[in-house]
Motif scaffolding. Structure first.
Motif, PDB file in Angstrom:
ATOM      1  N   ARG A 136      -4.091  -9.155  16.523  1.00  0.00           N
ATOM      2  CA  ARG A 136      -5.284  -9.137  15.663  1.00  0.00           C
ATOM      3  C   ARG A 136      -5.099  -9.901  14.356  1.00  0.00           C
ATOM      4  O   ARG A 136      -6.083 -10.295  13.727  1.00  0.00           O
ATOM      5  N   ASP A 137      -3.848 -10.071  13.916  1.00  0.00           N
ATOM      6  CA  ASP A 137      -3.598 -10.786  12.667  1.00  0.00           C
ATOM      7  C   ASP A 137      -4.184 -12.190  12.702  1.00  0.00           C
ATOM      8  O   ASP A 137      -4.518 -12.756  11.661  1.00  0.00           O
ATOM      9  N   GLN A 140      -7.569 -13.617  10.825  1.00  0.00           N
ATOM     10  CA  GLN A 140      -7.696 -14.193   9.492  1.00  0.00           C
ATOM     11  C   GLN A 140      -7.894 -15.713   9.554  1.00  0.00           C
ATOM     12  O   GLN A 140      -8.298 -16.337   8.580  1.00  0.00           O
ATOM     13  N   VAL A 166     -16.371 -11.067  13.241  1.00  0.00           N
ATOM     14  CA  VAL A 166     -15.430 -10.419  12.318  1.00  0.00           C
ATOM     15  C   VAL A 166     -16.196  -9.576  11.303  1.00  0.00           C
ATOM     16  O   VAL A 166     -15.852  -8.424  11.046  1.00  0.00           O
ATOM     17  N   TYR A 170     -15.562  -5.713  11.050  1.00  0.00           N
ATOM     18  CA  TYR A 170     -14.783  -5.199   9.918  1.00  0.00           C
ATOM     19  C   TYR A 170     -15.582  -5.104   8.623  1.00  0.00           C
ATOM     20  O   TYR A 170     -15.128  -4.525   7.644  1.00  0.00           O
ATOM     21  N   PRO A 174     -13.120 -13.152   7.359  1.00  0.00           N
ATOM     22  CA  PRO A 174     -11.797 -13.345   7.962  1.00  0.00           C
ATOM     23  C   PRO A 174     -10.691 -13.450   6.917  1.00  0.00           C
ATOM     24  O   PRO A 174      -9.622 -12.845   7.077  1.00  0.00           O
ATOM     25  N   LEU A 177      -9.284 -10.252   5.483  1.00  0.00           N
ATOM     26  CA  LEU A 177      -8.491  -9.366   6.342  1.00  0.00           C
ATOM     27  C   LEU A 177      -7.066  -9.190   5.824  1.00  0.00           C
ATOM     28  O   LEU A 177      -6.446  -8.145   6.007  1.00  0.00           O
ATOM     29  N   PHE A 180      -7.114  -6.734   3.027  1.00  0.00           N
ATOM     30  CA  PHE A 180      -7.248  -5.443   3.703  1.00  0.00           C
ATOM     31  C   PHE A 180      -5.882  -4.942   4.174  1.00  0.00           C
ATOM     32  O   PHE A 180      -5.475  -3.814   3.920  1.00  0.00           O
ATOM     33  N   LYS A 181      -5.139  -5.850   4.793  1.00  0.00           N
ATOM     34  CA  LYS A 181      -3.836  -5.452   5.330  1.00  0.00           C
ATOM     35  C   LYS A 181      -2.819  -5.189   4.213  1.00  0.00           C
ATOM     36  O   LYS A 181      -1.921  -4.363   4.359  1.00  0.00           O
ATOM     37  N   GLU A 199      -7.813   2.860   6.309  1.00  0.00           N
ATOM     38  CA  GLU A 199      -8.760   1.795   6.649  1.00  0.00           C
ATOM     39  C   GLU A 199     -10.084   1.939   5.912  1.00  0.00           C
ATOM     40  O   GLU A 199     -10.634   0.959   5.412  1.00  0.00           O
ATOM     41  N   SER A 203     -11.328  -0.828   3.201  1.00  0.00           N
ATOM     42  CA  SER A 203     -12.515  -1.607   3.505  1.00  0.00           C
ATOM     43  C   SER A 203     -13.530  -1.554   2.353  1.00  0.00           C
ATOM     44  O   SER A 203     -14.078  -2.573   1.942  1.00  0.00           O
TER      45      SER A 203
END
Length: 886
Positions: A136-137, A140, A166, A170, A174, A177, A180-181, A199, A203
Motif C-alpha cells: 500500500r505504500d 503515495q 485514494v 483515505y 496521495p 499518505l 499520515f504514516k 488512523e 486522518s
DNA sequence: GTGTTCACG
DNA sequence: ACGTACGTGAACACC
C-alpha cells in the motif's frame, strides 16, 4: 513514446504474494515452484490486460538500505524470506529474462524506491505508468499520470487506484499518505509513528493541517493528550515520515527505451515452462500462438503443433473411395508399426478411425456419405485390428477394444499402449489423457472437435511410442511394461466384457427393505429431535446434535461440527438419537451407493454388471474400479455383507471361486527387510499377529490373549502404513503413551524392519523416488517439502509404496499367467474381479478342481520371495456364500 | 466444484 | 512445534 503505458512491477512484493496465495507446488522432481507459478499467472494476466509498451520489474537488493542509516531498527520485526521462497528468485529472474522484461535492482535501495524513481522519470517524459504491487505504500506515488494496481485477495484480484480512488478511500491526497504514516507508523516495517495516535486521529489531523510539518509547527493550537504526544514525539514523527517516504531521486532510468517490451521469447518460455511443469500455461501459450492458421488446398493441413521456434503442420489422406483404400492398404501392410486412434463411444459404435505410419497418416470416416461404404471401411479396419501380426500402437487400448467390440471387431495386435507407458513413467500425474501426455512429452497441443483432430491423435500416438518406449527402457521398467502391464490390458478387457451376473430380484427386494428401514429410523430420529430435518446433511445434523440437544462437540471440521462415525460412537452414550443416526447412515449408504447405485448400470438384456478397471489411476500400481466400483463391496458388517448375495455366477451350476493372498503385504515386508524374526514366522507358517504379540508383549505364544493379538494386529498394519503413536492409539483406543511403547517394543524386536524403513526413506531422499520389486517407480516430491506435515507424509509414502506396489506387481503377474493358462487350456472359466489381494472367478462345475489347483499354484508362485506366498481359497453359490475350501 | 462421510484392501 | 497410518470411488449436501 507518449501514449505508451509503462508498467512497473514490484517483483519482491508479487513474489511474496504469489508464494502465500498458491499452495505448495513442486515439480515431479521436488523443485518448489508455487511462487514462480503464481507470479507467472499474474504477470501474463496483467500484461494481457494492460498491453504496456514499456515494462520494468524491480527487486530489492542488499539487506542494508539508507533507511537503516537513519533508524537501525527499520524492518527489524519483519520475518526473513521463507526458506521455500528464496530458491525461487533465480527462477523468477530466468522467467523475466525469457519474457524479455527488464529487471532493475540497485544496491542499497528497495524495490519501492526504484519504482518511485521510474514513475517520476516517466512523468517527466509525459508517459503514463501503472505500478503493480501488494504494498500500500506505493499509493503515495499516485498522480495524474501514475496509477497503482494493488493486489487484493489471492493473486488474480487487483484494485486500481487513481487519485480519486485514494481520496475516496483515505480522504486525503496521495502525497499526504506519508504524513499520515508519520503519525500512525507501520508495525510491519517497525516504523514507530506517534504512540497513541491511530488512523482516525491521524486522518483528521492531516485533513486539518495539510502536512506533518505544518501540524508540528502549529502544535500549540492542539489540546490535551494529542498536544502532549505531538510535543514529545515530534522528532519520531518526522523520522517516521522520512522512513515512509519513497525516494524518487535515484540516478536510474534516464533512457526509457531500455524498458520497451517486445513480447516474450516464446521458444525459451516454452522450454522454461516445460522444465517447471507448468502445463496449463504451456497450453494457453500454444493456443494463443496457434490462432489464425489455416490449412492449404489439396491435402488437408492441420497445425496441431506449435513447438518451440516454428510451427509444424501435418497432412493426412482421407480414405473415401475404393482407390484411396487400396493405396492406403498397400502402405499399411508394409508398415513396421501402425498407430491407431478411434472415435466413437462404447454404445453408438465407431464414427471414424485414423491410422498413422511412418510417412503417412490416414483418416477413415465411418459415417458414410462418401465413396466408400461403411461395411467396406469396417472390413478393412477388421483386417488390421484383428490380425495379431500387425504392431498396433494405441492410447488406452482397452477403451479401443470396447469401441471395436461394438462393431464386432476384436483388437489383437496391441504392441504398445502410450497411456500405460506414461503411467509407469509417472504414476502420480493427475491425468493420462492423450492431450496431456502429448503436451508433456511432445510439447504439442492436440486440436479438438475438428475433423483433423483424429489424424493428429494417431500421429501423436506414433511419435509418443518413440519417446515413451525409450523412457521405459531407461528407467528399467521394460519387464514390468511388456510382461505385466501390457498383457494385463487384454486380461482386464476380457474381465470387464465378461461382467458379473447380478440377481436383480434380490436387489429390488433389498431396496424395498432398506427403504422401509430408513423410513422408520427417520421417523424415530425426527421425533427425538423434536423437528424434521435432513439427516443426510451434516450441517443440519450438527445443529440438531450440538445446538438443539447440546451434546458435547468432539471434533470440528473446517466448516463446522464433525459428525463422523468416530464422533457419533463417542456420543452414543449421551443420547439415544445417536445410535439411530448411526444406523440410518449405514442404511442410506447401503441403499444409495450399492443397491440403488447398481441398477442403472446393469445391462437390461443380460443382467450383467460391467465395471471399468482403471490401470492408470493409483500412485502405487494398484488397479481401481469404477462405475460401479466393485472393489469396495461391504464385508465387515453383516448388514452390508448381504449385498454380496446378489453377485452370482453367470450360469446356473457355475461356482464363484475366490482366491486371496494371506498377509501379502507383511510377507513382502519380511522379504524386503529380511528381518529374521518376521521371515522365520512366515516360513514356519505361524499366526503372524499372535507372534508379533508374543514379541512385543514379551510372553510365550500360548500366553497371547485375544486382546494382545488384536493390538499386535493393529501394530502390524501400522508398520505398513508408516506408524505414529497418535494413529495407533486412536485405532486401538489406548493412551498415546501406551501406543508409543508398543511401537518401540516392535522396533526393538524387529530390528530388520526398523533398518529397512530407515534405509528406504534415506534412499528415497537421495533418488527422489521409490521402487517396487518389479521396478515400478513413484516420485516423492513431498519428501523435500519444508512443511513438516507434508514431509512426514512423504516419508510414510516412501515406506508404504514399495510394499503396496509390490503386492500390486505380484497379483498382476498372477492374473496375466492365469488368464494365459485359461486360454491355452481352452477352459470356460472366467476371471471376473480383482480386489487388490483377491481374484474372483466364475467357474463351470466341471472345471472347478482344475481351476482350484491352477489359481492357487499360479498365485503362490507369481514371484519367488524369501518367504512363502500363501493363497486361501473359497467357493460358493454366490459371492456372499463363499466358504473356505481345502 | 468442494467438503464430508464411508465402503473396501 | 507440528498433525497424524497407506491406497481408492461414490453419494450427498451445499456453495
Amino acid at each position: 513514446m507518449p501514449g505508451d503505458l509503462f508498467m512497473v512491477i514490484d517483483g519482491n512484493s508479487l513474489a511474496h504474494r504469489a508464494f502465500h496465495a498458491i499452495p505448495a507446488l513442486s515439480t515431479s522432481k521436488g523443485v518448489q515452484t508455487n511462487a514462480v507459478y503464481g507470479f507467472t499467472t499474474m504477470l501474463l494476466k496483467i500484461l494481457d490486460e494492460k498491453k504496456p509498451g514499456l515494462v520494468a520489474v524491480c527487486f530489492d537488493k542488499g539487506k542494508i538500505t539508507f533507511r537503516h542509516d537513519h533508524y537501525s531498527d527499520y524492518k527489524a520485526h519483519r520475518k526473513g524470506t521463507p526458506d521455500d521462497l528464496r530458491p525461487q528468485f533465480p527462477l523468477l529472474k530466468k522467467l523475466l529474462e525469457t519474457m524479455r522484461i527488464t529487471i532493475l535492482e540497485e544496491d542499497g535501495y528497495e524495490a519501492d524506491d526504484l519504482i518511485g524513481a521510474l514513475t517520476t522519470a516517466a512523468e517527466k517524459h509525459n508517459i503514463s505508468s501503472v505500478i503493480v504491487t501488494g504494498d500500500r505504500d506505493a499509493l503515495q506515488l499516485v498522480s495524474p499520470l501514475t496509477r497503482v494496481l494493488l493486489t487484493k485477495k489471492g493473486i488474480t484480484e487487483l484494485d486500481e487506484y487513481d487519485e480519486g480512488k485514494v481520496w475516496e478511500k483515505y480522504g486525503i491526497s496521495p502525497e499526504q499518505l506519508i504524513d499520515f504514516k508519520g503519525l500512525v507508523g507501520d508495525a510491519s516495517d517497525n516504523i514507530p509513528g506517534v504512540p497513541g495516535i491511530g488512523e482516525k486521529t491521524a486522518s483528521k489531523l492531516i485533513k486539518e493541517y495539510g502536512s506533518l510539518e505544518e501540524l508540528i509547527e502549529k502544535r500549540n493550537d492542539l489540546t490535551g493528550k494529542i498536544r502532549a504526544k505531538m510535543e514529545e514525539f515530534r522528532e519520531q514523527a518526522l523520522l517516521s515520515k522520512k522512513l515512509a517516504t519513497i525516494i524518487r531521486e535515484i540516478p536510474v532510468a534516464q533512457d526509457m527505451d531500455r524498458f520497451r517490451w517486445q513480447g516474450p521469447d516464446y521458444a525459451e518460455l516454452l522450454a522454461l515452462f516445460s522444465e517447471l511443469e507448468f502445463k496449463t500455461l504451456i497450453r494457453s501459450i500454444l493456443n494463443r500462438q496457434g490462432e489464425g492458421k489455416k490449412g492449404k488446398k489439396g491435402v488437408a493441413k492441420n497445425d496441431f503443433e506449435v513447438a518451440g521456434a516454428g510451427a509444424y503442420t501435418v497432412g493426412y489422406i482421407t480414405i473415401d473411395d475404393e482407390s484411396s483404400l487400396k493405396s492406403a492398404a498397400a502402405k499399411i501392410k508394409d508398415a513396421a508399426k501402425i498407430a491407431l486412434a478411434l472415435e466413437g463411444d462404447r454404445k453408438s459404435g465407431l464414427k471414424a478411425a485414423a491410422l498413422s505410419i511412418a510417412g503417412n497418416i490416414f483418416l477413415l470416416p465411418l459415417e458414410g456419405g462418401r465413396g466408400l461404404s461403411r461395411a467396406a471401411a469396417l472390413a478393412w479396419l477388421k483386417e488390421i485390428c484383428g490380425d495379431p501380426d500387425f504392431r498396433l500402437l494405441c492410447h488406452n487400448a482397452k477403451e479401443d477394444m470396447w469401441r471395436l467390440k461394438a462393431e464386432g471387431i476384436k483388437l489383437e495386435g496391441i504392441f504398445f499402449d502410450t497411456m500405460i507407458a506414461a503411467y509407469l513413467l509417472n504414476p502420480a500425474t493427475s491425468s493420462r489423457e492423450l492431450t496431456e501426455v502429448a503436451l508433456e512429452y511432445l510439447k504439442i497441443v492436440l486440436p479438438s472437435g475438428i475433423e483433423a483432430a483424429l489424424p493428429a491423435r494417431a500421429e501423436a500416438v506414433r511419435r509418443l511410442h518413440g519417446e515413451l518406449s525409450h523412457g521405459i527402457e531407461e528407467t528399467g521398467m521394460d519387464r514390468l511394461y511388456y510382461e505385466v502391464e501390457l498383457p494385463l490390458v487384454t486380461v482386464l478387457a476380457e474381465m470387464e466384457m465378461t461382467g458379473v451376473k447380478v440377481d436383480r430380484d434380490r436387489l429390488n427386494e433389498m431396496s424395498l427393505e432398506l427403504g422401509e428401514k430408513i423410513q422408520s429410523l427417520s421417523a424415530a430420529i425426527h421425533s427425538m429431535a423434536g423437528e424434521e430435518f435432513n439427516i443426510n446433511s451434516t450441517k443440519q445434523l450438527g445443529y440438531i446434535l450440538f445446538e438443539r440437544l447440546q451434546l458435547p462437540v468432539i471434533k470440528r471440521t473446517k466448516t463446522g461440527y464433525s459428525t463422523d462415525a468416530a464422533v457419533l460412537e463417542e456420543l452414543a452414550g449421551s443420547h439415544e438419537i445417536v445410535a439411530q443416526v448411526l444406523e440410518h447412515r449405514q442404511m442410506v449408504k447401503l441403499k444409495s451407493t450399492y443397491v440403488d447405485g447398481f441398477s442403472p448400470l446393469i445391462d437390461p438384456e443380460t443382467g450383467l454388471l460391467h465395471t471399468t478397471f482403471h490401470q492408470d489411476v493409483t500412485a502405487t500400481g494398484r488397479l481401481s474400479s469404477a462405475e460401479p466400483n466393485l472393489q469396495n463391496i461391504p464385508i465387515k458388517m453383516e448388514e452390508g455383507r448381504k449385498i454380496r448375495k446378489v453377485f452370482l455366477p453367470r450360469r446356473e451350476g457355475n461356482i464363484i471361486l475366490s482366491a486371496d493372498y494371506s498377509q501379502i503385504e507383511l510377507r513382502i515386508l519380511a522379504h524386503m527387510s529380511a528381518d529374521p524374526l518376521l521371515v522365520e514366522a512366515f516360513r514356519k507358517g505361524e499366526d503372524i499377529h499372535a507372534r508379533t504379540a508374543s514379541e512385543v508383549f514379551g510372553v510365550r505364544m500360548e500366553q497371547v490373549t485375544r486382546e494382545m493379538r488384536g493390538r499386535a494386529k493393529a501394530v502390524n498394519f501400522g508398520i505398513i502404513y508408516g506408524i505414529s503413536d497418535f494413529g495407533l492409539s486412536r485405532d486401538i483406543k489406548v493412551p498415546r503413551r501406551e501406543a508409543k511403547l508398543y511401537i518401540e517394543g516392535y522396533f526393538n524386536r524387529y530390528r530388520g524392519v526398523k533398518n529397512y524403513i530407515d534405509r528406504i526413506v534415506a534412499e528415497a531422499r537421495e533418488k527422489g523416488y521409490v521402487t517396487t520389486l518389479l521396478n515400478r517407480r513413484r516420485y516423492l516430491p513431498d519428501l523435500f517439502s519444508s512443511n513438516h506435515t507434508v514431509r512426514s507424509f512423504g516419508e510414510r509414502t516412501a515406506m508404504n509404496t514399495p510394499i503396496q506396489g509390490t503386492a500390486a506387481d505380484i497379483i498382476k503377474m498372477a492374473m496375466v499367467r492365469i488368464q494365459r493358462e485359461i486360454v491355452e487350456r481352452g477352459l470356460a472359466t472366467k476371471m471376473i474381479l480383482q480386489v487388490h489381494d483377491e481374484l474372483i472367478f466364475d467357474v463351470p462345475l466341471e472345471e472347478f478342481e482344475e481351476m482350484k489347483e491352477l489359481v492357487k499354484t499360479r498365485m503362490e508362485n507369481a514371484l519367488a520371495l524369501d518367504v512363502p506366498l500363501v493363497v486361501d481359497m473359497k467357493a460358493g453359490q454366490n459371492w456372499y456364500e463363499v466358504k473356505v475350501i481345502k
